[in-house]
Each structure stands twice: as C-alpha cells, then as structure tokens.
Design an enzyme around this catalytic site. Sequence first.
Site, PDB file in Angstrom:
ATOM      1  N   GLY A 176      -2.689  15.658 -26.374  1.00 17.71           N
ATOM      2  CA  GLY A 176      -3.515  15.394 -28.053  1.00 17.71           C
ATOM      3  C   GLY A 176      -4.912  15.107 -27.984  1.00 17.71           C
ATOM      4  N   SER A 177      -5.730  16.044 -27.274  1.00 18.97           N
ATOM      5  CA  SER A 177      -7.195  15.808 -27.172  1.00 18.97           C
ATOM      6  C   SER A 177      -7.649  16.518 -28.655  1.00 18.97           C
ATOM      7  CB  SER A 177      -7.782  16.609 -25.848  1.00 18.97           C
ATOM      8  OG  SER A 177      -7.713  17.962 -25.879  1.00 18.97           O
ATOM      9  N   ILE A 216       7.924  27.081 -30.751  1.00 20.53           N
ATOM     10  CA  ILE A 216       7.658  28.089 -31.620  1.00 20.53           C
ATOM     11  C   ILE A 216       8.580  27.805 -32.978  1.00 20.53           C
ATOM     12  CG2 ILE A 216       7.872  30.541 -32.200  1.00 20.53           C
ATOM     13  CD1 ILE A 216       7.792  31.137 -29.266  1.00 20.53           C
ATOM     14  N   LEU A 217       7.787  27.816 -34.064  1.00 23.64           N
ATOM     15  CA  LEU A 217       8.211  27.592 -35.333  1.00 23.64           C
ATOM     16  C   LEU A 217       9.049  28.652 -35.848  1.00 23.64           C
ATOM     17  CD1 LEU A 217       5.342  25.570 -37.081  1.00 23.64           C
ATOM     18  CD2 LEU A 217       7.339  24.535 -35.719  1.00 23.64           C
ATOM     19  N   HIS A 239      -5.554  28.270 -30.377  1.00 25.87           N
ATOM     20  CA  HIS A 239      -5.243  28.947 -29.232  1.00 25.87           C
ATOM     21  C   HIS A 239      -6.278  29.150 -28.261  1.00 25.87           C
ATOM     22  CE1 HIS A 239      -2.666  31.542 -26.698  1.00 25.87           C
ATOM     23  NE2 HIS A 239      -3.676  32.618 -26.709  1.00 25.87           N
TER      24      HIS A 239
END
Length: 223
Positions: free
Chosen positions: A12-13, A92-93, A109
């Site tokens: 979570g950076s 992947i949604l 990305h």
Amino acid sequence: MLPIAVFVSGSGSNLQSIIDKMEQGALHVDIRLVLSNKPDAYGLERARKHGLPTVILPHGDYPDRNAYDEALLREVDQAQADVIALAGFMRILGPTFVSSRRNHIVNIHPAILPSFKGIHGQQDAADYGVTLSGATVHLVDEKMDHGPIIIQAAVPAYPDDDGDSLGKRILALEHRIYPQALQWIATDRLKIEGRKTRIEQSEIPQAAMTTPCLVNPPLEEGF
C-alpha cells in the site's frame, strides 16, 4: 472533495502517497473505503493508522469472478465512492464491473505502457535490457493495462538492474504521479478524447518545451 475507494493487495505504498498528499491539502479527495482481497495486506494497516474505513473481501470466498465483482461493487456503492483507485490490487476486474464504472477506475502500472504489461513489468523491462523505464497512470478498460493514459514518468534503467532495483526507482515516481492524476480528476480537469486525455487549464512551462528529454546512457559532448 472527490469521494474515492482505494483497492490494495500488498504494502500500500501508493495508498500512503495518496493519504500524505490528502493530509497536506494538495490532493482534494476523501477516501471513503480501503478494500483488500488479502487480510494481511499492509495497506490495510496504513489505512487504519489514519482512521480510514477498511473492508476485506477475500476473492477465494466467492464462486467466480462475477460474484466477486458484484461484492466489490456493493462495497463501493455503500461507501458512495465516485472513483476507484487501484493501488497494487492484484485482481483483474471483470467487464461488467468496468463497464459500470466507465472512466471512473484508475490504475498505476510500473512500466511505460503499452510496453511490459502484466504483473512483472519491472522485471520484464530489466530482462529486456531497456535503458528507460517508468510508470503509467491510466484509466481502466476491459483490457489489461490498456485504457487511456493520464500521465507517465520515465527513469533510467541500467545493465545491472533487476526487477527490484529498477522497481525502487520507478516507485519513487509512482508516489508523485498517482496523486497528481487523482487531483486532476478531483478538480474536473481531466478530459477524455477517445484514447487521448487532456488536462484543462494546464500551461506547459517554456522550459519543458525546450529542455532535452531524458536520455540514457547520457549523450556525450558534441552530440
């Protein structure tokens, strides 16, 4: 303030960079939800330290992708989040999810798209031997790492780089460009024109028009 949900699967950076800019007053978003598919994701701990609401939805608890996507959408709707920021969310949604939130899902990305798509972008770039790599913030569509690009940043890549060393260099820029992209959305300055995006009320500094681009290895004298 733009109400957003942030999806994480790991450290979570990038979530932290969003929180930091929000608390500094530079980023006008309201994080309504931090959601993870992994109970041990450190991103959840980051959220809790800042008093942000969290939800854990393990994807293995659902029979298929559609059922999981429906559960995700319910959480987003309940939080009344207008934009979903994917920050290292390793799922992947599905097309139904994406189409229901068209141009309201943002992803970052660790490569200069359209090169080196997928989960190993840093390692793939290092293995290929590129001399420039970087990061891309883009809108999400039905194809992986494909939607309209909002902002990109480049870093040098060196012959002795591996995925980790190159990834650290990239990550430092991710933490800068992701909050910037979200601020453009929050202030309604991002306009989408097919595959291209435009930032309204944005003047390109003269220095940016005349300064040479990043070249690596550096050009030598006389070139």
